[in-house]
Design an enzyme around this catalytic site. Structure first.
Site, PDB file in Angstrom:
ATOM      1  N   SER A  80       0.835  -1.193   0.000  1.00 12.02           N
ATOM      2  CA  SER A  80       0.000   0.000   0.000  1.00 12.02           C
ATOM      3  C   SER A  80       0.866   1.238   0.000  1.00 12.02           C
ATOM      4  O   SER A  80       1.996   1.214   0.493  1.00 12.02           O
ATOM      5  CB  SER A  80      -0.867  -0.013   1.266  1.00 12.02           C
ATOM      6  OG  SER A  80      -1.494   1.225   1.473  1.00 12.02           O
TER       7      SER A  80
ATOM      8  N   TYR B 164      -1.670  -0.200  10.085  1.00 12.81           N
ATOM      9  CA  TYR B 164      -1.697  -0.801   8.751  1.00 12.81           C
ATOM     10  C   TYR B 164      -0.467  -0.385   7.948  1.00 12.81           C
ATOM     11  O   TYR B 164       0.217  -1.228   7.350  1.00 12.81           O
ATOM     12  CB  TYR B 164      -2.977  -0.366   8.031  1.00 12.81           C
ATOM     13  CG  TYR B 164      -3.113  -0.908   6.631  1.00 12.81           C
ATOM     14  CD1 TYR B 164      -3.571  -2.204   6.419  1.00 12.81           C
ATOM     15  CD2 TYR B 164      -2.803  -0.124   5.524  1.00 12.81           C
ATOM     16  CE1 TYR B 164      -3.704  -2.704   5.131  1.00 12.81           C
ATOM     17  CE2 TYR B 164      -2.931  -0.612   4.238  1.00 12.81           C
ATOM     18  CZ  TYR B 164      -3.390  -1.907   4.046  1.00 12.81           C
ATOM     19  OH  TYR B 164      -3.520  -2.388   2.766  1.00 12.81           O
TER      20      TYR B 164
END
Length: 169
Positions: free
Chosen positions: A141, A154
């Protein structure tokens, strides 16, 4: 349900989004796909929709060692394992807590899904992937490289996965 000659991929998180699209594309190209997802009902719906004898759907959680072993065994039984796609991940609590307030148990769950499970799956599949000149793809990501407020858990887990990928590569 495989002819044992088509290349085999393991795709985690295959019931929706990128994982489902990738699974469909691989099936269209003649691959056998061992597909996993945490939610059995979602995976069953995907399997019905894709309707391929080369789709082996195994519901379970990638953080479970027995489930990871079952994915690798199914892939090896299906033919030459040549691709492992670590796509499954856990976002964490919603809404995302500030890192200063992140509960250790929640962070541990994110890291288990996003770092430790992919590494363990790579370790289990690597001898066969190496023998078959296969490839590992780890989905990450932009939160791994950009410091987004509220994305500390995350984002840091994906940064760890990026670093693991670079070193393994």
């Amino acid at each position: 349900a495989s002819d044992n000659t088509s290349p085999v991929a393991i795709v985690t998180g295959a019931s929706r989004g990128f994982g489902r699209a990738l699974t469909a594309a691989l099936l269209d190209r003649g691959w056998t796909v061992v597909a996993d997802a945490r939610r059995a009902a979602d995976l069953d719906a995907t399997a019905k929709a894709l309707n391929s004898p080369r789709l082996i759907a195994i519901a379970g959680d990638v953080t479970d060692p027995a489930h990871r072993a079952a994915l690798v065994v199914a892939a090896i039984d299906a033919g030459p394992l040549q691709l492992l796609v670590n796509n499954a991940s856990r976002l964490g609590p919603s809404p995302q807590p500030a890192l200063a307030d992140y509960l250790a148990a929640d962070l541990r769950a994110v890291y288990n899904a996003n770092v430790f499970a992919p590494l363990s799956l790579i370790q289990a599949a690597l001898p066969v992937l190496t023998a078959n000149r296969g490839v590992v793809v780890n989905l990450t990501s932009d939160a791994a490289v950009e410091a987004y407020e509220g994305w500390g858990g995350y984002g840091s887990s994906k940064a760890a996965l990026d670093q693991l990928s670079a070193i393994l590569g």
